[in-house]
Design a protein around this motif. Sequence first.
Motif: not given
Length: 443
Positions: A328-329, A339-340, A342, A373-376, A407, A434
Amino acid sequence: MGDPQRFADLSAVLAMLVGVALIGLGWLRMGFVSRFIATGVQVGFMFGLGLTIIVGQLPKLLGVPAGGGNFFGQAAHLLGHLGDTNPWTAAIGVGSLAVLLGARRARPSLPAALVVVVAGIAVVALGDLDSHGVEVIGAVKGAVPLPRVPSVGWDELVGLLGGAVAVAIIGYAESATVAESMAEEHGYHVTPDRELRAIGIANILSGLFQGFITGGGASQSAANDRAGAQTQLVSLLRSGLTVVTAVALLPLFRDLPQAALGAVVISAVLGFLNLAAMERVRRLRHDSFVIALVVLVAVLVLGVLQGLILGVVISVGVFLVRSSRPSSSVRTGPGLLVYRLNAPLLFVNAKRLRDGIRAGVREAATPVRVVLLDLSFTPELDIESVNVLGSLRSELEGQGVALWLAGVHARVLDMLDRSGLADQVGRDRLYRDVEDAVADASA
């Protein structure tokens, strides 16, 4: 059932049923299953398959009785009967193998397999070696292959269905593994669903012409490859020559020594013993190398099909384990935690994401007001993921922290709408980009 014609009819019907099953799997787009065979599994399986084929051909090469059982049983039987080696057979077999390997190195363009076959027939015929114990193909009755629908009862048809589906799935898995391996070696693309339909049609036609189940055999594919085949035209030419042979040329093959055929097969599958590929897997990932060794040993101990099944199970297991523990990033800013995960958000890692966000909020240097929360990496959401996000939003809200989503792809948005989570988060807090979300949170 004590009736050769009945056996032939049932075998032909089984081939047709396998063909229907394969076409059905192709229509359902089930070819993706072959993609679950990881590289380590594929390398280990091909290595074990090569060893299994070679140990099965060595008795032909030496003129000793063939053993049964797994690789080790056959190898032990072979070693125990080396004293029964027929010198004439061994001379033909070892000599043929030497010619094939030498020609591959010195004259790759030479049709060495054809040379070996013709030379083997000539040597046996001129020396009358079949009378000295050299096993030959022998006389085979030829016939014109004409289409015919086998006659079987409904009860027999139903009795064959279960076996047909099993053969279709396992047979295709082996064919797909060989195809993917050769595609990787030569740099071309395999379309799994098209392969399913093609093998299915081939089986139906085989049954109509009183044939049996067919597929992408490993040793045959390897021999085809080593002979220099590059397009489907080779298969069409070979099919035509097979028909001509069945009709008119079978007498010419009466003196073909089995030792020469064994040498051709061994020469072809030596490429499966790819030490360079094994070393590359070992160098890149130790766990994949261990899996390759496990699958290799499984093929040798359990058998080809059982080893392949184990390999597929291991591949799926490894995929689930790795998907459940992605990296995670985390980025932080004043009052903001980005928070993403990966990897795609799935039921196997949703709670890991929740725990990661909890830890990030707890360990942040300054109080967090917004968790973005990044859902890319997530093209769609499953039910477990939606449930975890819903409970996480409620938990954060109780701490005075807002949950925003960025995302957000179209299918993710659709799931958020249907679950009601889009309204709970706030539609103005669902972002495609984002950077826009970070800008609003920092304003």
